[in-house]
Motif scaffolding. Structure first.
Motif, PDB file in Angstrom:
ATOM      1  N   ALA A  73       5.128  -8.711   8.989  1.00 29.66           N
ATOM      2  CA  ALA A  73       4.880  -7.467   8.268  1.00 29.66           C
ATOM      3  C   ALA A  73       3.877  -6.615   9.025  1.00 29.66           C
ATOM      4  O   ALA A  73       2.983  -7.126   9.713  1.00 29.66           O
ATOM      5  CB  ALA A  73       4.362  -7.777   6.870  1.00 29.66           C
ATOM      6  N   THR A  74       4.027  -5.334   8.928  1.00 33.21           N
ATOM      7  CA  THR A  74       3.123  -4.406   9.597  1.00 33.21           C
ATOM      8  C   THR A  74       1.836  -4.251   8.779  1.00 33.21           C
ATOM      9  O   THR A  74       1.797  -4.601   7.589  1.00 33.21           O
ATOM     10  CB  THR A  74       3.787  -3.030   9.744  1.00 33.21           C
ATOM     11  N   PRO A  75       0.760  -3.742   9.397  1.00 29.93           N
ATOM     12  CA  PRO A  75      -0.464  -3.493   8.626  1.00 29.93           C
ATOM     13  C   PRO A  75      -0.223  -2.600   7.417  1.00 29.93           C
ATOM     14  O   PRO A  75      -0.808  -2.804   6.348  1.00 29.93           O
ATOM     15  CB  PRO A  75      -1.381  -2.818   9.648  1.00 29.93           C
ATOM     16  N   GLU A  76       0.677  -1.620   7.560  1.00 25.95           N
ATOM     17  CA  GLU A  76       0.969  -0.727   6.442  1.00 25.95           C
ATOM     18  C   GLU A  76       1.626  -1.489   5.292  1.00 25.95           C
ATOM     19  O   GLU A  76       1.343  -1.248   4.112  1.00 25.95           O
ATOM     20  CB  GLU A  76       1.878   0.417   6.908  1.00 25.95           C
ATOM     21  N   GLU A  77       2.515  -2.447   5.655  1.00 31.79           N
ATOM     22  CA  GLU A  77       3.169  -3.234   4.607  1.00 31.79           C
ATOM     23  C   GLU A  77       2.166  -4.133   3.884  1.00 31.79           C
ATOM     24  O   GLU A  77       2.236  -4.289   2.657  1.00 31.79           O
ATOM     25  CB  GLU A  77       4.286  -4.076   5.225  1.00 31.79           C
ATOM     26  N   TRP A  78       1.228  -4.721   4.629  1.00 31.93           N
ATOM     27  CA  TRP A  78       0.226  -5.568   3.994  1.00 31.93           C
ATOM     28  C   TRP A  78      -0.702  -4.771   3.082  1.00 31.93           C
ATOM     29  O   TRP A  78      -1.288  -5.319   2.150  1.00 31.93           O
ATOM     30  CB  TRP A  78      -0.598  -6.306   5.049  1.00 31.93           C
TER      31      TRP A  78
END
Length: 213
Positions: A73-78
């Motif tokens: 997962a990307t930082p934005e998703e987290w």
């Protein structure tokens, strides 16, 4: 080249049948030496085998595109993380640490109840318990860590020792050995180096000690 003198005339020398003799004849063109055709066949065969070997290595070598892990997962998703429905139960004391195996199929959890439990994460929406709880330390389990290849698990305890376990069969871990670390207080954390050759151990005595095979 010497010629015989007979009957008042010089006789022509006998013809030379060697390659050098042909080169020395007047008006003769030098003939380049040719390699046997067999060498060309062997060279072509070696080239084909080398190409085939290169393709096989590219497909199976660790780190190749064929074995590359799926992107996380990307930082934005987290930043929008939310709890999953399933909660894992089984420990009877504080859960002090959790760690995933490198392949993501297994979750290990350590607890003050003196056990490590394993969970099958093949279906992340419905994790299930694996085998029996792992025991052996004389006190509470502090932390757990998987080696990078996923075959070894290190456990630390407030009894100031580190234990190593063979977890090749994730349903039946087997003890490999126990190591006193030299710390003067209880252990809190463990971590393998990326190459799996060093284990770092943190303690309440405010020091970190390194273990190596």
């Amino acid at each position: 080249m010497a010629r015989a003198f007979r009957g008042g005339q010089y006789e022509a020398p006998a013809p030379q049948h060697s390659m050098i003799g042909e080169w020395l004849e007047v008006g003769a063109e030098p003939r380049p030496w040719r390699k046997p055709r067999r060498r060309k066949v062997l060279f072509a065969l070696a080239t084909v085998l080398l190409i085939a070997l290169t393709v096989m290595i590219a497909l199976v070598w660790p780190g190749s595109e064929a074995d590359a892990p799926l992107p996380g997962a990307t930082p934005e998703e987290w930043s929008h993380a939310a709890p999953l429905e399933k909660t894992l139960h089984g420990h009877t004391g504080w859960v002090r640490s959790v760690v995933f195996s490198p392949d993501g199929r297994t979750l290990a959890s350590s607890s003050d109840d003196g056990t490590v439990r394993f969970w099958d994460m093949s279906d992340r929406t419905n994790p299930t318990r694996l085998g029996e709880p792992l025991t052996g330390h004389a006190d509470a389990m502090a932390a757990v860590a998987y080696s990078p290849d996923g075959r070894t698990l290190a456990t630390s305890s407030t009894d100031r020792t580190v234990r190593f376990w063979d977890v090749t069969d994730r349903t039946r871990p087997t003890l490999l050995g126990q190591t006193p670390t030299g710390h003067t207080d209880r252990l809190e954390s463990v971590a393998f180096s990326p190459d799996g050759r060093i284990l770092a151990v943190g303690s309440d005595d405010q020091t970190v000690r390194l273990l190596a095979p």
